[in-house]
Design an enzyme around this catalytic site. Structure first.
Site, PDB file in Angstrom:
ATOM      1  CB  ALA A 151     110.126  78.484  35.498  1.00 28.62           C
ATOM      2  CE1 TYR A 152     104.343  72.546  31.602  1.00 33.09           C
ATOM      3  CE2 TYR A 152     102.520  72.755  33.615  1.00 33.09           C
ATOM      4  CZ  TYR A 152     103.469  72.342  32.191  1.00 33.09           C
ATOM      5  OH  TYR A 152     102.205  71.518  31.291  1.00 33.09           O
ATOM      6  CB  CYS A 153     102.506  78.907  36.249  1.00 34.68           C
ATOM      7  SG  CYS A 153     101.344  77.598  37.463  1.00 34.68           S
ATOM      8  CB  SER A 155     106.751  78.246  29.802  1.00 34.22           C
ATOM      9  OG  SER A 155     105.801  77.000  30.271  1.00 34.22           O
ATOM     10  CE  LYS A 156     102.145  73.832  28.924  1.00 33.07           C
ATOM     11  NZ  LYS A 156     102.530  73.561  27.433  1.00 33.07           N
TER      12      LYS A 156
END
Length: 240
Positions: A151-153, A155-156
């Protein structure tokens, strides 16, 4: 000779700690007027000497319904914005198969949608003055996928796409929009993740927030006719 940033009006999000705090301190040292946006701006305000040209705004950028209104109010109160550092963000560790939808949405609200709304808040004044500098703090996770960081990947990666698109839209208006993609940085973010952080993560080998802040200041201080569209900054130890 005065600093070229003297008198410039800047907004820094996530300003109370880590990268945001270090950037805010450097902008203040350069003579800029700085609006400190954070859930707890008093953390940095109490460390500043009396008379510092800074004002804190207690805003939770994850509460997305309020972001546009409050950020536009800051821009209006400042009488325009010359520099915006979109630094606020959060992480989530865990396999995507198990990730609750509300956690996914919370992460995207802060890491992506709040940036979009901050951009909309400052761009009208930047267009009117035909100048401005925006730095979006992304991550090496905007360049490659990591297991348990899906999820972090995502979003970035999305933030990088947003940055590139808005840079193309605003270039004719004299506005620079750039991104920085640091590798692992030793910030308080890791403290929020508890036992989900792998024991192999050597925080002592990570980048220091001050190092990332110095690189952001390099972007801010570029000559008017130069731009670095995306800066990848890695610790010598490599990717964790």
């Amino acid at each position: 000779m005065s600093d070229p940033l003297s008198g410039k009006k800047a907004i820094v999000t996530g300003a109370s700690s880590g990268i945001g705090k270090e950037v805010a301190l450097r902008l203040l040292q350069a003579g800029a007027q700085v609006s400190l946006v954070s859930r707890n701006p008093d953390r940095i305000l109490q460390e500043l000497p009396a008379g510092s040209n800074a004002k804190g705004y207690a805003i939770d950028l994850g509460e997305i319904a309020q972001v546009a209104t409050k950020m536009k109010a800051i821009a209006a109160e400042m009488g325009g914005v010359d520099i915006l550092i979109n630094n606020a963000g959060m992480a989530y560790i865990g396999e995507l198969i198990d990730m609750p939808l509300d956690e996914w949405q919370k992460l995207f609200d802060l890491n992506l949608t709040s940036v979009f709304q901050c951009l909309q808040a400052v761009l009208p004044s930047m267009r009117s003055q035909k100048s401005g500098t925006i730095i979006n703090v992304a991550s090496i996770a905007a360049k490659q996928g990591f297991p348990n960081w899906g999820a972090y990947c995502a979003s970035k990666f999305a933030l990088l796409g947003l940055t590139q698109a808005i840079a193309a839209e605003e270039q004719p208006h004299g506005i620079k929009v750039m991104s920085i993609c640091p590798g692992s940085v030793d910030t308080a973010l890791w403290d929020t993740l508890g036992d989900k952080v792998p024991p192999s993560f050597n925080r002592a080998a990570m980048l220091r927030p001050a190092t990332v802040a110095e690189s952001i200041m390099t972007l801010v201080n570029l000559p008017k006719d130069a731009v670095i569209s995306d800066l990848v900054l890695m610790p010598n130890a490599g990717t964790f």
